[in-house]
Design a protein around this motif. Sequence first.
Motif, PDB file in Angstrom:
ATOM      1  N   ASN A  65       4.511  15.488   1.185  1.00  0.00           N
ATOM      2  CA  ASN A  65       3.926  14.987  -0.213  1.00  0.00           C
ATOM      3  C   ASN A  65       3.363  16.077  -0.816  1.00  0.00           C
ATOM      4  O   ASN A  65       3.414  16.311  -1.976  1.00  0.00           O
ATOM      5  N   TRP A  80      10.178  13.214  -2.712  1.00  0.00           N
ATOM      6  CA  TRP A  80       8.856  12.516  -2.719  1.00  0.00           C
ATOM      7  C   TRP A  80       8.698  11.104  -2.432  1.00  0.00           C
ATOM      8  O   TRP A  80       7.812  10.452  -1.573  1.00  0.00           O
ATOM      9  N   HIS A 125       7.275   9.004   0.690  1.00  0.00           N
ATOM     10  CA  HIS A 125       6.063   7.828   0.555  1.00  0.00           C
ATOM     11  C   HIS A 125       6.624   6.584   0.988  1.00  0.00           C
ATOM     12  O   HIS A 125       5.781   5.895   1.823  1.00  0.00           O
TER      13      HIS A 125
END
Length: 166
Positions: free
Chosen positions: A102, A133, A137
């Motif tokens: 990230n 991303w 996550h």
Amino acid sequence: MKAISIYSAVFLTGLSAGFYYAWQVSVIPGTKLISDSSFLESMQNINRAIQNPAFMLIFFGTLLALVGAAYFNFSQTEVFRWILAATLIYVFGVLGVTISGNVPLNEYLDQVQLGRLDARGLSHVREIFEKSWNLRHLIRTAFALLSFFLILGALYRFGSENLNFK
């Protein structure tokens, strides 16, 4: 000190897991509904704003609390194993994914001068950033939750061993 260390670890791990989970179920679905330029500008601003003491306390404080709980509960083999598992999962699944995945994506996005891109350029940058991303996550969210459940298990085992819950 044993009890304080494990309660601190549960509290901070819970905050961390809650933060990632809340982002996963609210922010990510919301950002899928906005334009490319709004999404990219929002993510740039969020990624800059999140670098603050409150977030760093949760992000790194969780690690310190887990390590402290492991240290102070080393003599309690079963409790220690649960804490060690929670710690390793947090280190590799949350910190590791964030730092190796990230953060580099955030740094990439931070360098993009959005005002210089046309609609096609904005779409391209979003395509590069968003899917990758969001996947990272989701992974760190799952690991944060797993770490939290493991430290909760350690707390239960701690209580069983120290308060005769068994």
